[in-house]
Design a protein around this motif. Structure first.
Motif, PDB file in Angstrom:
ATOM      1  N   SER A  31       1.580  25.052 -10.310  1.00 35.86           N
ATOM      2  CA  SER A  31       0.256  24.424 -11.487  1.00 35.86           C
ATOM      3  C   SER A  31      -0.985  24.799 -11.120  1.00 35.86           C
ATOM      4  CB  SER A  31      -0.003  23.092  -9.755  1.00 35.86           C
ATOM      5  OG  SER A  31       1.073  21.536  -9.860  1.00 35.86           O
ATOM      6  N   VAL A  32      -1.068  25.158 -12.870  1.00 37.55           N
ATOM      7  CA  VAL A  32      -2.614  25.822 -13.004  1.00 37.55           C
ATOM      8  C   VAL A  32      -3.647  25.398 -13.114  1.00 37.55           C
ATOM      9  CG1 VAL A  32      -3.116  28.201 -14.149  1.00 37.55           C
ATOM     10  CG2 VAL A  32      -0.757  27.842 -13.961  1.00 37.55           C
ATOM     11  N   ALA A  75       1.876  28.624 -21.713  1.00 40.56           N
ATOM     12  CA  ALA A  75       2.620  28.211 -22.349  1.00 40.56           C
ATOM     13  C   ALA A  75       4.009  28.662 -22.698  1.00 40.56           C
ATOM     14  CB  ALA A  75       2.164  27.227 -24.165  1.00 40.56           C
ATOM     15  N   ASP A  76       3.335  29.982 -22.757  1.00 41.93           N
ATOM     16  CA  ASP A  76       4.908  30.858 -23.334  1.00 41.93           C
ATOM     17  C   ASP A  76       5.276  31.330 -21.135  1.00 41.93           C
ATOM     18  OD1 ASP A  76       3.226  32.888 -22.416  1.00 41.93           O
ATOM     19  OD2 ASP A  76       3.533  33.894 -24.110  1.00 41.93           O
ATOM     20  N   GLN A  77       4.874  31.704 -20.679  1.00 48.52           N
ATOM     21  CA  GLN A  77       6.104  31.417 -18.607  1.00 48.52           C
ATOM     22  C   GLN A  77       6.957  30.742 -18.657  1.00 48.52           C
ATOM     23  OE1 GLN A  77       4.682  33.604 -16.927  1.00 48.52           O
ATOM     24  NE2 GLN A  77       2.706  34.110 -18.576  1.00 48.52           N
ATOM     25  N   GLY A  78       7.704  31.519 -18.194  1.00 51.54           N
ATOM     26  CA  GLY A  78       9.380  30.530 -18.235  1.00 51.54           C
ATOM     27  C   GLY A  78       9.510  30.582 -17.379  1.00 51.54           C
ATOM     28  N   ALA A  79       8.339  30.592 -16.166  1.00 52.12           N
ATOM     29  CA  ALA A  79       9.271  29.431 -14.764  1.00 52.12           C
ATOM     30  C   ALA A  79       8.071  28.045 -15.496  1.00 52.12           C
ATOM     31  CB  ALA A  79       7.915  30.352 -13.720  1.00 52.12           C
ATOM     32  N   ASP A  80       8.746  27.102 -14.328  1.00 51.51           N
ATOM     33  CA  ASP A  80       8.064  25.906 -14.407  1.00 51.51           C
ATOM     34  C   ASP A  80       7.098  25.862 -13.551  1.00 51.51           C
ATOM     35  OD1 ASP A  80       8.783  23.031 -13.894  1.00 51.51           O
ATOM     36  OD2 ASP A  80       9.799  23.455 -11.869  1.00 51.51           O
ATOM     37  N   SER A 100     -14.193  26.592 -26.311  1.00 53.23           N
ATOM     38  CA  SER A 100     -12.686  26.389 -27.061  1.00 53.23           C
ATOM     39  C   SER A 100     -12.030  27.616 -27.184  1.00 53.23           C
ATOM     40  CB  SER A 100     -13.419  25.588 -28.464  1.00 53.23           C
ATOM     41  OG  SER A 100     -12.144  24.924 -28.836  1.00 53.23           O
ATOM     42  N   GLU A 101     -12.777  28.855 -28.094  1.00 56.99           N
ATOM     43  CA  GLU A 101     -12.382  30.523 -28.667  1.00 56.99           C
ATOM     44  C   GLU A 101     -11.264  30.516 -27.373  1.00 56.99           C
ATOM     45  OE1 GLU A 101     -13.155  33.883 -31.302  1.00 56.99           O
ATOM     46  OE2 GLU A 101     -14.907  32.709 -29.948  1.00 56.99           O
ATOM     47  N   TRP A 102     -12.109  30.725 -26.363  1.00 58.70           N
ATOM     48  CA  TRP A 102     -11.568  31.595 -24.972  1.00 58.70           C
ATOM     49  C   TRP A 102      -9.968  30.427 -23.894  1.00 58.70           C
ATOM     50  CZ3 TRP A 102     -11.121  36.671 -24.182  1.00 58.70           C
ATOM     51  CH2 TRP A 102     -12.565  37.205 -24.076  1.00 58.70           C
ATOM     52  N   LEU A 103     -10.151  29.382 -24.714  1.00 58.82           N
ATOM     53  CA  LEU A 103      -9.416  28.539 -24.356  1.00 58.82           C
ATOM     54  C   LEU A 103      -7.926  28.163 -25.239  1.00 58.82           C
ATOM     55  CD1 LEU A 103      -8.988  25.754 -21.522  1.00 58.82           C
ATOM     56  CD2 LEU A 103     -10.178  25.115 -23.353  1.00 58.82           C
ATOM     57  N   ARG A 104      -7.726  28.223 -26.167  1.00 61.96           N
ATOM     58  CA  ARG A 104      -7.015  28.614 -26.327  1.00 61.96           C
ATOM     59  C   ARG A 104      -6.158  29.562 -26.151  1.00 61.96           C
ATOM     60  NH1 ARG A 104      -7.192  24.759 -31.136  1.00 61.96           N
ATOM     61  NH2 ARG A 104      -9.182  24.238 -31.982  1.00 61.96           N
ATOM     62  N   ARG A 161      -6.378  17.128 -26.562  1.00 56.74           N
ATOM     63  CA  ARG A 161      -6.014  15.302 -26.563  1.00 56.74           C
ATOM     64  C   ARG A 161      -5.053  15.811 -26.628  1.00 56.74           C
ATOM     65  NH1 ARG A 161     -12.162  12.233 -25.822  1.00 56.74           N
ATOM     66  NH2 ARG A 161     -12.035  11.834 -23.930  1.00 56.74           N
ATOM     67  N   THR A 162      -4.357  16.364 -28.501  1.00 54.43           N
ATOM     68  CA  THR A 162      -3.276  16.002 -28.895  1.00 54.43           C
ATOM     69  C   THR A 162      -2.438  17.609 -28.873  1.00 54.43           C
ATOM     70  OG1 THR A 162      -4.474  17.269 -30.139  1.00 54.43           O
ATOM     71  CG2 THR A 162      -4.968  15.284 -30.829  1.00 54.43           C
ATOM     72  N   ASP A 163      -2.754  18.587 -27.746  1.00 55.95           N
ATOM     73  CA  ASP A 163      -1.848  19.363 -26.698  1.00 55.95           C
ATOM     74  C   ASP A 163      -0.985  18.835 -25.652  1.00 55.95           C
ATOM     75  OD1 ASP A 163      -1.047  21.648 -26.263  1.00 55.95           O
ATOM     76  OD2 ASP A 163      -3.183  23.078 -26.800  1.00 55.95           O
ATOM     77  N   SER A 164       0.265  19.311 -26.671  1.00 58.10           N
ATOM     78  CA  SER A 164       1.443  18.653 -25.241  1.00 58.10           C
ATOM     79  C   SER A 164       1.366  19.572 -24.425  1.00 58.10           C
ATOM     80  CB  SER A 164       2.720  17.916 -25.895  1.00 58.10           C
ATOM     81  OG  SER A 164       2.753  19.029 -26.869  1.00 58.10           O
ATOM     82  N   ARG A 165       1.148  20.509 -24.148  1.00 54.14           N
ATOM     83  CA  ARG A 165       1.620  21.860 -23.320  1.00 54.14           C
ATOM     84  C   ARG A 165       0.208  21.621 -22.276  1.00 54.14           C
ATOM     85  NH1 ARG A 165       0.242  27.034 -26.697  1.00 54.14           N
ATOM     86  NH2 ARG A 165      -2.172  25.546 -27.188  1.00 54.14           N
ATOM     87  N   VAL A 166      -0.740  20.664 -22.080  1.00 57.00           N
ATOM     88  CA  VAL A 166      -1.543  20.536 -21.310  1.00 57.00           C
ATOM     89  C   VAL A 166      -1.783  19.181 -20.428  1.00 57.00           C
ATOM     90  CG1 VAL A 166      -2.819  22.681 -21.763  1.00 57.00           C
ATOM     91  CG2 VAL A 166      -3.712  20.442 -22.526  1.00 57.00           C
ATOM     92  N   ARG A 167      -2.410  19.014 -19.221  1.00 56.62           N
ATOM     93  CA  ARG A 167      -2.891  17.953 -18.959  1.00 56.62           C
ATOM     94  C   ARG A 167      -4.069  17.942 -18.826  1.00 56.62           C
ATOM     95  NH1 ARG A 167      -0.124  16.968 -12.721  1.00 56.62           N
ATOM     96  NH2 ARG A 167      -1.120  14.584 -13.063  1.00 56.62           N
ATOM     97  N   ALA A 168      -4.152  16.992 -19.967  1.00 63.34           N
ATOM     98  CA  ALA A 168      -6.035  17.589 -20.050  1.00 63.34           C
ATOM     99  C   ALA A 168      -6.678  16.188 -18.914  1.00 63.34           C
ATOM    100  CB  ALA A 168      -6.817  17.461 -21.702  1.00 63.34           C
TER     101      ALA A 168
END
Length: 279
Positions: A4-5, A24-29, A13-17, A48-55
Motif C-alpha cells: 500500500s502506497v 501504476a506500472d509496478q509489477g507487484a500487487d 497536479s503536475e507532479w502528482l500525475r 475521481r476518474t482515475d481507476s489506478r488510485v483510491r482517492a
C-alpha cells in the motif's frame, strides 16, 4: 504480499500525475491511496476518474495527518508513503516484496534514491544505510521516505504512526522512535526511488530543524561534543557500503508532459555529495 502506497496531496497536479504513473506500472500487487486536502488546481477532478488510485478528498491537519489517514485505510502488508514530487523506479515494489520475503525478521527496508531537479534531470544519488541513534538524534536524517518501506505490524502492534503535531520534520522524529523501539532495519542495495528536489520540499525549509528540537529537545551535551566523531563514523559506514562510488548508469522515469511512458536518463558522471543536510 500486497503493498500500500500513500500519497498526501495538495495542489501539485503536475507532479502528482508523474507519481501516479510511476506506481501504476509496478509489477507487484499494490494499491495507491491519494489523500487530497482539497486541491484547487484540477487535481480532484482527474483523481475521481482515475481507476489506478483510491482517492479521498478531505480536510486534514497537515501532511503527516494525511499520511496517517491513508495508512489507516490501507490494506497491504507492506506500507510506504510517496510524496507528489517523488516516483518509484521500474520494478521497485517487486524488489521490496522479494527482499521482505527473504528477510522475515526485518521490519523496515531502505532503497537507494536518485535526486532530480524541477525538470526531472539528474542531480545526484543517495545510497541508503539503516540509521544509527546518535547520528539521527543530532538531527541528521540519512534516509529518504520515498525509499522507505515497512511492515504493517509497525502500526498494528506498536502504533508507530507519524506525529500529526509536526509540520516539517515528522520523518526525522518518526525514525528516531523506530530506532528507540529497536525496529530491525536493512538496506535493499538497489535504486528504488526518485526524489524531486523542487526547492519547496517541507523537510528542507528553515523551520524543520527548530521544530525537531521543540518536540524532541536538544541532544545530550556529550552527544553534541562528540558530534564530529559521530558524523565521521557515519561517513565511514557509507564509505564501507560503497555509497560514494557509482559507475555510469541509466534510469527510467516519468517527466512533465509525458505520462504515457518513461523517459531514459543517462548518467555519465554519477555524483554522491553531502547535498543539503550533511548526511
Amino acid at each position: 504480499m500486497k503493498v500500500s502506497v500513500v500519497t498526501p496531496s495538495l495542489s501539485q497536479s503536475e507532479w502528482l500525475r508523474l507519481c501516479v504513473a510511476s506506481v501504476a506500472d509496478q509489477g507487484a500487487d499494490h494499491e495507491h491511496i491519494i489523500q487530497d486536502a482539497g486541491s484547487k488546481d484540477g487535481t480532484v477532478e482527474w483523481l475521481r476518474t482515475d481507476s489506478r488510485v483510491r482517492a479521498f478528498v478531505e480536510s486534514d491537519k497537515g501532511m503527516y495527518d494525511a499520511v496517517n489517514r491513508g495508512l489507516r485505510r490501507s490494506e497491504g502488508e507492506i506500507l510506504a508513503y510517496l510524496n507528489c514530487d517523488e516516483q518509484y523506479l521500474p520494478g521497485a515494489l517487486e524488489t521490496v516484496v522479494e527482499t521482505f520475503g527473504a528477510n522475515p525478521a526485518v521490519d523496515v527496508l531502505f532503497g537507494d534514491v536518485i535526486v532530480v531537479d524541477s525538470d526531472c534531470e539528474y542531480l545526484l544519488h543517495r545510497k541508503s544505510l539503516p540509521p544509527l541513534k546518535w547520528h539521527t538524534r543530532l538531527g541528521n536524517l540519512s534516509t529518504l521516505t520515498c525509499a522507505t518501506f515497512f511492515r504493517r505490524r509497525l502500526l498494528d502492534e506498536w502504533n508507530l504512526f507519524f506525529s500529526e503535531e509536526m509540520r516539517y520534520s515528522g520523518d526525522l522524529e518518526w525514525m528516531l522512535r523506530l530506532i528507540d523501539r529497536g525496529v530491525r532495519m536493512a538496506s535493499v542495495g538497489k535504486f528504488t526511488s526518485v526524489f524531486g528536489y523542487t526547492g519547496e520540499n517541507l523537510g528542507y525549509r528553515d523551520g524543520a530543524s527548530g521544530e525537531f528540537e521543540k518536540f524532541c529537545g536538544r541532544p545530550p551535551l556529550l552527544a553534541s561534543l562528540l558530534s564530529p566523531a559521530i558524523v565521521t563514523h557515519h561517513r565511514l559506514r557509507r564509505l564501507w557500503r560503497g555509497a560514494y562510488f557509482q559507475r555510469p548508469f541509466s534510469f527510467d522515469l516519468y517527466v512533465h508532459g509525458q505520462t504515457e511512458r518513461r523517459v531514459r536518463r543517462e548518467v555519465e558522471h554519477p555524483r554522491s555529495t553531502r547535498w543539503i543536510s550533511g548526511v
